[in-house]
Design a protein around this motif. Structure first.
Motif, PDB file in Angstrom:
ATOM      1  N   VAL A   1       0.827  -1.208   0.000  1.00 37.50           N
ATOM      2  CA  VAL A   1       0.000   0.000   0.000  1.00 37.50           C
ATOM      3  C   VAL A   1       0.857   1.251   0.000  1.00 37.50           C
ATOM      4  O   VAL A   1       0.592   2.216  -0.745  1.00 37.50           O
ATOM      5  CB  VAL A   1      -0.966   0.006   1.199  1.00 37.50           C
ATOM      6  CG1 VAL A   1      -1.748   1.317   1.246  1.00 37.50           C
ATOM      7  CG2 VAL A   1      -1.931  -1.166   1.119  1.00 37.50           C
TER       8      VAL A   1
ATOM      9  N   THR B   1      -9.925  -5.549   0.683  1.00 39.70           N
ATOM     10  CA  THR B   1      -8.789  -6.443   0.855  1.00 39.70           C
ATOM     11  C   THR B   1      -9.151  -7.840   0.374  1.00 39.70           C
ATOM     12  O   THR B   1     -10.021  -8.506   0.948  1.00 39.70           O
ATOM     13  CB  THR B   1      -8.361  -6.516   2.331  1.00 39.70           C
ATOM     14  OG1 THR B   1      -8.019  -5.212   2.792  1.00 39.70           O
ATOM     15  CG2 THR B   1      -7.152  -7.430   2.491  1.00 39.70           C
TER      16      THR B   1
ATOM     17  N   LEU C   1      -6.531  -4.099  -2.370  1.00 43.81           N
ATOM     18  CA  LEU C   1      -5.337  -4.721  -1.802  1.00 43.81           C
ATOM     19  C   LEU C   1      -5.518  -6.226  -1.770  1.00 43.81           C
ATOM     20  O   LEU C   1      -6.587  -6.717  -1.406  1.00 43.81           O
ATOM     21  CB  LEU C   1      -5.104  -4.188  -0.380  1.00 43.81           C
ATOM     22  CG  LEU C   1      -4.075  -4.911   0.492  1.00 43.81           C
ATOM     23  CD1 LEU C   1      -2.680  -4.778  -0.090  1.00 43.81           C
ATOM     24  CD2 LEU C   1      -4.120  -4.369   1.919  1.00 43.81           C
TER      25      LEU C   1
ATOM     26  N   ALA D   1      -1.085  -4.008  -4.252  1.00 44.72           N
ATOM     27  CA  ALA D   1      -2.043  -2.933  -4.019  1.00 44.72           C
ATOM     28  C   ALA D   1      -2.237  -2.120  -5.282  1.00 44.72           C
ATOM     29  O   ALA D   1      -1.277  -1.852  -6.012  1.00 44.72           O
ATOM     30  CB  ALA D   1      -1.574  -2.029  -2.878  1.00 44.72           C
TER      31      ALA D   1
END
Length: 383
Positions: free
Chosen positions: A37, A56, A112, A213
């Motif tokens: 990230v 996520t 992500l 990410a």
């Protein structure tokens, strides 16, 4: 009337980041995810407070993975959710982020993917309903049988199929994020050890850990936040489908791929001949041949010949798995689909270095997940 992604607000990939895919280590998943990230935020020249939602993709870590990780960037109160869709978890997280931005719910969203190997509780095993196969045919045996059927039908040799591993490991050797970073010869691939049938170890993807990410943004956000528009890559199609009943089909994943990718082509207004590069689900060597044929890049039974001719090499008519694919880049499950988007973005920006596909303008990301689900995205430079 059902809307396509291109009928909604334009969505652009503006930031990408990864933690190298690797064997299981003592590194906490929080470190894996934050590394990716932070790299994506730096790539986009954004601060964390500009991100308005986060998804996520993870299949192996467990519930409530997002906030214990992302809170280290700042407690901004944004909506977060975990996305589990087997191997397509990261791809689905990316789709959700795109939908947020395309619909106007957010201007900047994060997708992500992060995972670490561990025990997996497969829901189909809890249905209390038996099928004819059950656990008797594990994935590598399933694909070994498909390999044998393909060789018999088309007169293709085991060595020709193994060339997929040679090509993809050659690409992975030049990828600093890949789990396998060593070029191999055909003799090394064929030397084994054998896993099932003619499939050797190097013809099966490694399952390790890592993170990827991707930050997506609207056109408005690009202007307001001072994002470099020249490095923004547009997402022009996003499609997900699930398996139907394919009577007479020998490979349901290939049929599902055919349907899903064709829908993505239709939504993007392109055909297979318009692709400059592709990242696909090559967990086993035979999958690359089956899927490029299902997508229409070549006729049935002709993929092995196309690979031998260099058509799917970097510099060929369509670079397939320039990252190294699942076979060399690795397949940590949750991050895999998001990592594909990162690779295609890097290529369309012209920032892939020695792995660069010349003059790349259009790329496809394809993932299949147990279930069975298929997710496909089309990205285009300067669209």
């Amino acid at each position: 009337m059902k809307k396509k992604l291109r009928d909604m607000r334009p969505v652009y990939v503006v930031g990408i980041g990864l933690h190298r895919y690797q064997r299981l280590s003592e590194t906490p998943y929080v470190t894996l995810g934050l590394t990716a990230v932070r790299e994506a935020l730096a790539d986009a020249a954004l601060e964390w407070r500009s991100v308005e939602s986060a998804y996520t993709g993870t299949a192996l870590i467990g519930m409530a993975a997002s906030r214990p990780m992302l809170r280290h960037l700042g407690a901004t109160g944004i909506p977060m959710a975990q996305v589990e869709n087997a191997s397509a978890s990261g791809s689905t997280a990316f789709r959700q982020a795109c939908i947020d931005v395309a619909s106007g719910l957010t201007d900047v969203s994060l997708a992500l993917g992060v995972d670490k190997p561990g025990p997996v509780a497969m829901a189909p095993g809890k249905t209390r309903m038996r099928d004819l196969v059950g656990s008797r045919v594990v994935p590598f045996t399933h694909f070994a049988l498909l390999t044998q059927e393909y060789m018999t039908r088309y007169g293709v040799s085991a060595q020709q199929i193994a060339q997929v591993a040679v090509k993809n490991n050659r690409n992975g050797a030049n990828n600093p994020y890949a789990q396998r970073q060593k070029a191999v010869t055909l003799e090394e691939v064929m030397a084994g050890p054998a896993i099932s049938g003619s499939l050797t170890r190097l013809q099966c993807c490694p399952v390790g850990e890592g993170a990827a990410a991707v930050i997506v943004a609207s056109d408005d956000a690009i202007g307001q936040l001072g994002i470099d528009r020249n490095r923004a890559v547009r997402v022009i199609a996003s499609v997900t489908r699930t398996e139907q009943v394919y009577r007479g089909a020998k490979n349901f994943d290939a049929e599902l791929t055919r349907e899903t990718v064709q829908q993505a082509f239709d939504e993007a207004g392109i055909g297979p001949g318009d692709l400059d590069l592709m990242e696909l689900h090559d967990a086993f060597t035979i999958e690359e041949l089956l899927y490029v044929e299902a997508m229409g890049l070549c006729a049935p039974g002709k993929a092995a010949g196309a690979i031998a001719a260099g058509e799917f090499d970097i510099g060929g008519r369509c670079a397939v798995s320039a990252s190294g694919g699942l076979l060399a880049m690795g397949h940590p499950i949750g991050p895999t689909g998001a990592g594909q988007i990162a690779e295609i973005t890097r290529q369309l920006r012209g920032e892939a270095g020695v792995r660069q596909q010349p003059n790349a303008k259009t790329g496809l990301a394809h993932m299949v997940g147990v279930g069975a689900v298929c997710v496909a995205h089309v990205l285009r430079k300067g669209a």
